[in-house]
Design a protein around this motif. Sequence first.
Motif, PDB file in Angstrom:
ATOM      1  N   THR A 216      52.403 -10.153  64.970  1.00  0.00           N
ATOM      2  CA  THR A 216      52.253  -9.766  63.565  1.00  0.00           C
ATOM      3  C   THR A 216      53.613  -9.716  62.886  1.00  0.00           C
ATOM      4  O   THR A 216      54.669  -9.650  63.535  1.00  0.00           O
ATOM      5  CB  THR A 216      51.516  -8.409  63.408  1.00  0.00           C
ATOM      6  OG1 THR A 216      51.127  -8.236  62.044  1.00  0.00           O
ATOM      7  CG2 THR A 216      52.363  -7.231  63.805  1.00  0.00           C
ATOM      8  N   HIS A 217      53.546  -9.757  61.558  1.00  0.00           N
ATOM      9  CA  HIS A 217      54.742  -9.647  60.725  1.00  0.00           C
ATOM     10  C   HIS A 217      54.405  -8.694  59.600  1.00  0.00           C
ATOM     11  O   HIS A 217      53.281  -8.692  59.088  1.00  0.00           O
ATOM     12  CB  HIS A 217      55.105 -11.034  60.157  1.00  0.00           C
ATOM     13  CG  HIS A 217      56.087 -10.950  59.031  1.00  0.00           C
ATOM     14  ND1 HIS A 217      55.748 -11.196  57.735  1.00  0.00           N
ATOM     15  CD2 HIS A 217      57.407 -10.603  59.022  1.00  0.00           C
ATOM     16  CE1 HIS A 217      56.811 -11.027  56.954  1.00  0.00           C
ATOM     17  NE2 HIS A 217      57.824 -10.665  57.703  1.00  0.00           N
ATOM     18  N   TYR A 218      55.373  -7.860  59.207  1.00  0.00           N
ATOM     19  CA  TYR A 218      55.074  -6.874  58.170  1.00  0.00           C
ATOM     20  C   TYR A 218      56.314  -6.576  57.337  1.00  0.00           C
ATOM     21  O   TYR A 218      57.413  -6.406  57.883  1.00  0.00           O
ATOM     22  CB  TYR A 218      54.572  -5.577  58.828  1.00  0.00           C
ATOM     23  CG  TYR A 218      54.302  -4.510  57.823  1.00  0.00           C
ATOM     24  CD1 TYR A 218      53.102  -4.506  57.101  1.00  0.00           C
ATOM     25  CD2 TYR A 218      55.254  -3.544  57.545  1.00  0.00           C
ATOM     26  CE1 TYR A 218      52.866  -3.553  56.137  1.00  0.00           C
ATOM     27  CE2 TYR A 218      55.016  -2.580  56.583  1.00  0.00           C
ATOM     28  CZ  TYR A 218      53.825  -2.602  55.884  1.00  0.00           C
ATOM     29  OH  TYR A 218      53.595  -1.662  54.917  1.00  0.00           O
ATOM     30  N   LYS A 219      56.125  -6.518  56.030  1.00  0.00           N
ATOM     31  CA  LYS A 219      57.249  -6.211  55.146  1.00  0.00           C
ATOM     32  C   LYS A 219      56.900  -4.984  54.300  1.00  0.00           C
ATOM     33  O   LYS A 219      55.810  -4.922  53.728  1.00  0.00           O
ATOM     34  CB  LYS A 219      57.513  -7.417  54.244  1.00  0.00           C
ATOM     35  CG  LYS A 219      58.803  -7.355  53.474  1.00  0.00           C
ATOM     36  CD  LYS A 219      59.123  -8.706  52.831  1.00  0.00           C
ATOM     37  CE  LYS A 219      60.334  -8.568  51.924  1.00  0.00           C
ATOM     38  NZ  LYS A 219      60.677  -9.818  51.265  1.00  0.00           N
ATOM     39  N   GLY A 220      57.800  -4.029  54.211  1.00  0.00           N
ATOM     40  CA  GLY A 220      57.526  -2.786  53.468  1.00  0.00           C
ATOM     41  C   GLY A 220      57.668  -1.622  54.421  1.00  0.00           C
ATOM     42  O   GLY A 220      56.801  -1.388  55.242  1.00  0.00           O
ATOM     43  N   GLY A 221      58.740  -0.877  54.343  1.00  0.00           N
ATOM     44  CA  GLY A 221      59.151  -0.031  55.463  1.00  0.00           C
ATOM     45  C   GLY A 221      58.533   1.338  55.641  1.00  0.00           C
ATOM     46  O   GLY A 221      58.840   2.010  56.614  1.00  0.00           O
ATOM     47  N   PHE A 222      57.673   1.811  54.741  1.00  0.00           N
ATOM     48  CA  PHE A 222      57.298   3.228  54.831  1.00  0.00           C
ATOM     49  C   PHE A 222      55.798   3.471  54.956  1.00  0.00           C
ATOM     50  O   PHE A 222      55.335   4.589  54.768  1.00  0.00           O
ATOM     51  CB  PHE A 222      57.851   3.981  53.616  1.00  0.00           C
ATOM     52  CG  PHE A 222      59.357   4.039  53.620  1.00  0.00           C
ATOM     53  CD1 PHE A 222      60.023   5.089  54.223  1.00  0.00           C
ATOM     54  CD2 PHE A 222      60.112   3.032  53.041  1.00  0.00           C
ATOM     55  CE1 PHE A 222      61.402   5.144  54.253  1.00  0.00           C
ATOM     56  CE2 PHE A 222      61.497   3.072  53.055  1.00  0.00           C
ATOM     57  CZ  PHE A 222      62.146   4.128  53.661  1.00  0.00           C
ATOM     58  N   THR A 223      55.057   2.435  55.247  1.00  0.00           N
ATOM     59  CA  THR A 223      53.614   2.616  55.462  1.00  0.00           C
ATOM     60  C   THR A 223      53.239   1.954  56.791  1.00  0.00           C
ATOM     61  O   THR A 223      53.932   1.037  57.243  1.00  0.00           O
ATOM     62  CB  THR A 223      52.812   1.998  54.291  1.00  0.00           C
ATOM     63  OG1 THR A 223      53.495   0.849  53.827  1.00  0.00           O
ATOM     64  CG2 THR A 223      52.670   2.969  53.141  1.00  0.00           C
ATOM     65  N   PRO A 224      52.156   2.433  57.408  1.00  0.00           N
ATOM     66  CA  PRO A 224      51.815   1.947  58.746  1.00  0.00           C
ATOM     67  C   PRO A 224      51.200   0.545  58.742  1.00  0.00           C
ATOM     68  O   PRO A 224      50.675   0.099  57.727  1.00  0.00           O
ATOM     69  CB  PRO A 224      50.789   2.967  59.230  1.00  0.00           C
ATOM     70  CG  PRO A 224      50.220   3.590  58.006  1.00  0.00           C
ATOM     71  CD  PRO A 224      51.261   3.506  56.949  1.00  0.00           C
TER      72      PRO A 224
END
Length: 603
Positions: free
Chosen positions: A102-110
């Motif tokens: 997986t890849h995820y951008k946006g640091g403060f949500t799960p």
Amino acid sequence: MLYPTTTPTRALLDLSGLWKFMIDEEVTPIDVTKPLPTDEVLAVPASFNDQTASQKIRDHSGYFWYETNFDIAKPLRSQRLVLRFGSATHEAWVYLNGQEITHYKGGFTPFEVEINDYLQASNNRLTVKLSNLLDYSTLPVGHYSESKDENGHLVRKVDENFDFFNYAGLQRPVKIYSTPQAHIDDITVVPDVDLAAKSANVHTTIKAAGDFDEVKVTILDQAGKEVVSGEGTDEVLTISNVNLWQPLNAYLYTAKVDLIKNGDVEDTYSEPFGVRKIAVQNGQFLINGEPFYFKGFGKHEDTYVHGRGFNEPVNVLDINLMKDMGANSFRTSHYPYSEEMMRLCDREGIVVIDETTAVGLMVTFGFDVSMLESDDYEDDTWKELKTAEAHKQVIRELIDRDKNHASVVMWSIANEAATFSKGAHDYFKPLFDEARELDPQKRPCTYTSIMMANPKTDECIDLVDVIALNRYYGWYIGNGDLKTAETSTRDELKEYQAKFPDKPIMYTEYGADTVAGLHSKYGEPFSEEFQEDYYRMSSKVFDEIPNFVGEQLWNFADFQTKFGIQRVQGNKKGIFTRAREPKMVVRYLKDRWTNIPNFGYKT
Ligand code: E9O
């Protein structure tokens, strides 16, 4: 998104502990099919920055890697297994046994991902590549630049558009949880309370997947006793003689959801919730029909060594310190806080203004200042920037994560954006519409406004339910002159009140940098005496304004920032030091706040 916990049908593995760590010099490519080529270790969860003795690592801007190994006990491997990151700051690429999952951008949500297809029988290797880079496509916003060092290697740099250290890493817990194949995906709870009848209709909506016959919802009281139950994915259940969730007097019910197949419970999950009514009316902020007065803070997730990392003992201490002072609330400035903190606030009855990561949207939403000087500058250049997309995403994810929390009474869509500039309304209107549409509990929405946005200049006041002001008369404006500050504070509040008589007004920031232990018989700025005089002056004016509904000072505790000539190892506006020792003003505020009731102060 459900918080990961154990239930009779779910197991939970915590991957906290020591992980391998290295910064990526971008000289030799990292081969994810092999173990990370490093012997360095760091603790997870925590920011990486303050766990090292190396300045180079602490200040690194760019990419960095984490790795751990884990096993899954055999009986669990037939279950659906989900890897879940509480947060990964600010962008993450996740590999399991050498494959990107997986890849995820946006640091403060799960975020989470199913891992069954990638698991090995033993010694699974979980590798995470992270980036702490910020630009105008991210929130928070930062100015990004590149240069070359003496060896010709790329050097990346982020100049943050905000006043807190750009801590990063696996800052919140990383867990694996199991569910049966038929499983509950999400639960939405919307209590609608009839205060006169002392009853509540609780609307529950369940998202579930897989093969099941029926869904059963049971509401339990705080002692675990069944109150009412029903069947279906979209149910309204009535609680009579309802116990309300009140500020500092929390009462939590549980919505227990069972997924049933052939008469057996396949999956079960218990979601805590509180019953309370929020409304904004005639210049008042009502909780359960009574005018509430906010007493509290803007905060940070910021502690020694942990950085912005999850630090549960400090969370508990902070709430205890707040309660001891007679405070009742805080704002999650300037990003969503950990889920564990939100759950703690639900239990403790702490009222929360829940803020997105939209900080730094200044100079017409984060342009390079030089654009303002260029000839072809147009006021709506922000439309080409990706900030709005990131902003929508964080609103969506924040509301999805926090929608059921009783503690959350209002969304803060942004902090100190350039709401005074042309184009700001076009930018913000769709975001406010989105938040109002998405929130199943239809909470009020606001943004906290910067001093340049005033009753004359602010283009966006019609969008907010509550006018939330960050003000620094006597500090950033007219430093040290509390007499003029008092007049300016009063004049401005009166102007807001006259122009917007139906909107409650509150302060969401006001404060003065104060060096603990620095005293001055002349009450000079930076001394503990000045901080107290500043707060006394502010309180005096607040008490004169009828629809002034709350004071959240800046800041609960001193916190780390980037370097700057105004910052000596960070921002010193805390009323507690970073180690949570009280400055002199705490006694004054404790006395004031314990004498201000939570309800009916201005009536
Ligand atoms: C945001 C917060 O993160 N508000 C800042 C806080 C501070 O202490 C910061 O820590 O600096 C205050 C902004 C004040 C702006 C005043 C502008 C005056 C221009 C005329």
